[in-house]
Write an enzyme that holds these catalytic residues in place. Structure first.
Site, mmCIF file in Angstrom:
data_model
loop_
_atom_site.group_PDB
_atom_site.id
_atom_site.type_symbol
_atom_site.label_atom_id
_atom_site.label_comp_id
_atom_site.label_asym_id
_atom_site.label_seq_id
_atom_site.Cartn_x
_atom_site.Cartn_y
_atom_site.Cartn_z
ATOM 1 N N LYS A 189 108.405 -65.431 14.192
ATOM 2 C CA LYS A 189 108.342 -65.761 15.605
ATOM 3 C C LYS A 189 109.729 -65.484 16.183
ATOM 4 O O LYS A 189 110.566 -66.382 16.326
ATOM 5 C CB LYS A 189 107.927 -67.224 15.793
ATOM 6 C CG LYS A 189 107.382 -67.510 17.175
ATOM 7 C CD LYS A 189 106.736 -68.866 17.233
ATOM 8 C CE LYS A 189 106.441 -69.300 18.655
ATOM 9 N NZ LYS A 189 105.385 -68.535 19.326
HETATM 10 N N1 PPE Z 1 100.360 -65.508 18.694
HETATM 11 C C1 PPE Z 1 101.404 -65.353 19.526
HETATM 12 C C2 PPE Z 1 101.879 -63.988 19.861
HETATM 13 C C3 PPE Z 1 102.028 -66.494 20.047
HETATM 14 O O1 PPE Z 1 103.070 -66.342 20.858
HETATM 15 C C4 PPE Z 1 101.557 -67.786 19.713
HETATM 16 C C5 PPE Z 1 102.190 -69.012 20.260
HETATM 17 C C6 PPE Z 1 100.444 -67.878 18.841
HETATM 18 C C7 PPE Z 1 99.881 -66.707 18.343
HETATM 19 C C8 PPE Z 1 99.891 -69.209 18.392
HETATM 20 O O2 PPE Z 1 100.749 -69.873 17.521
HETATM 21 P P1 PPE Z 1 100.750 -71.469 17.380
HETATM 22 O O3 PPE Z 1 101.395 -71.990 18.627
HETATM 23 O O4 PPE Z 1 101.538 -71.749 16.173
HETATM 24 O O5 PPE Z 1 99.343 -71.896 17.267
HETATM 25 N N2 PPE Z 1 102.889 -68.854 21.480
HETATM 26 C C9 PPE Z 1 103.867 -69.849 21.863
HETATM 27 C C10 PPE Z 1 104.757 -69.373 23.008
HETATM 28 C C11 PPE Z 1 104.118 -69.110 24.314
HETATM 29 C C12 PPE Z 1 105.116 -68.798 25.398
HETATM 30 O O6 PPE Z 1 104.721 -68.170 26.409
HETATM 31 O O7 PPE Z 1 106.302 -69.203 25.305
HETATM 32 C C13 PPE Z 1 103.223 -71.186 22.133
HETATM 33 O O8 PPE Z 1 102.022 -71.288 22.300
HETATM 34 O O9 PPE Z 1 103.958 -72.179 22.151
#
Ligand code: PPE
Length: 305
Positions: A160
């Site tokens: 990330k």
């Molecule tokens: N894919 C991506 C590309 C992504 O950014 C997130 C979270 C996820 C999947 C889901 O991951 P999880 O939160 O562990 O279930 N995106 C984060 C950031 C968003 C933003 O705009 O800043 C979030 O949801 O916190």
């Protein structure tokens, strides 16, 4: 002007500093080269008081992201947990979004990040429904992006990193310009990857499927939680590669993410999928019960403030 709901204090390198003081130099390495890793986490006001959903797991993922880009955080997961709780408390928030970030700071120029210092910060602020309150209820219109998901041999999806989000941002802007609420990215080989900030699931004939991590998607904690919750509810969940047509012919499609929580997808490329279907609705209800502390079996996922 800021659209951020500003708080009082930010934790930075071991200390609480006033919100407005948490600044960084314009030659910060990460600003130029994307050398940062971060997390997005939610703190919920549960029936037992405020609790951060899977805080330890998120911080462990951040530690792995840092390791992947050759960066030492300098703080243990336990230390960062304590710092997170302290930051939530001093900002007097019962419910908020939590954004820990570790980045290469000021002290070196050029692409080699190694001689730049590592700065770590934790920011908390109230953040409502990511794709809008209406989307949570009625679903969002999604469009397949003409941008492809960065490949696992370019910027690994497991990490990330801030750098990945240029990819997300391009896809998101295009989606909004085309009148959609969210983008869906395909890999270079045409497999379904994820949303610009969410993992994606499809439901067909009662079976739930989501792309495997090997297809280069973020190892979403919400994704993992939904897989487990769904299996515990008796659904079959497959982690298998999906192609574009799987979205078009799905009975139900939904996004998962910390910010997006569980948001139904109402249409893909203008093709109606329909009202939030029964599986999506059942999972969404269960998910909100879990994060709000109403299901004792998942208590271990709630790290109490
Ligand atoms: N894919 C991506 C590309 C992504 O950014 C997130 C979270 C996820 C999947 C889901 O991951 P999880 O939160 O562990 O279930 N995106 C984060 C950031 C968003 C933003 O705009 O800043 C979030 O949801 O916190």
């Amino acid at each position: 002007m800021s659209e951020i709901d500003e708080g009082k204090y930010i934790w930075k390198n071991g200390q609480l500093v006033a919100w407005a003081e948490a600044t960084t130099h314009v030659l910060t390495h990460a600003l130029h080269y994307g050398t940062a890793v971060f997390e997005g986490i939610r703190c919920y006001q549960t029936v037992h008081g405020s609790a951060v959903f899977r805080l330890r797991d998120h911080l462990k993922r951040m530690e792995r992201s840092a390791r992947m880009i050759g960066m030492e955080l300098g703080y243990s997961v336990d230390e960062l947990m304590a710092a997170t709780f302290e930051t939530i408390r001093v900002n007097e928030l019962k419910e908020c979004y939590v954004r820990p970030i570790a980045y290469r700071g000021y002290g070196a120029v050029g692409v080699n990040p190694r001689s730049a210092p590592v700065d770590v910060a934790i920011i908390v602020w109230p953040w409502g429904a990511y794709l809008g309150a209406e989307a949570l209820e009625k679903g969002i219109a999604a469009g397949i992006s003409s941008w492809r998901q960065r490949s696992v041999n370019a910027i690994p999806g497991a990490v990330k990193s801030s750098a990945s989000y240029l990819n997300s941002g391009l896809a998101k802007m295009e989606a909004l310009d085309h009148g959609y609420g969210e983008a869906i990215l395909l890999t270079e080989s045409g497999l379904v990857a994820e949303g610009s900030g969410e993992n994606i699931f499809v439901v067909r004939d009662g079976v739930i499927a989501t792309p495997p991590l090997a297809d280069g998607v973020l190892a979403g904690l919400t994704r993992a939680s939904i897989i487990q919750i769904a299996r515990d509810m008796g659904y079959t969940v497959l982690e298998q590669s999906l192609v574009r047509s799987d979205l078009y012919i799905a009975d139900e499609v939904f996004f998962t993410g910390t910010a997006a929580e569980l948001t139904p997808v109402a249409s893909v490329d203008g093709r109606q999928i329909g009202l939030p279907g029964p599986v999506t609705s059942a999972l969404q209800t269960r998910f909100f019960d879990v994060v709000n502390g109403r299901v004792p079996e998942y208590d271990a996922w709630l790290d109490r403030v």
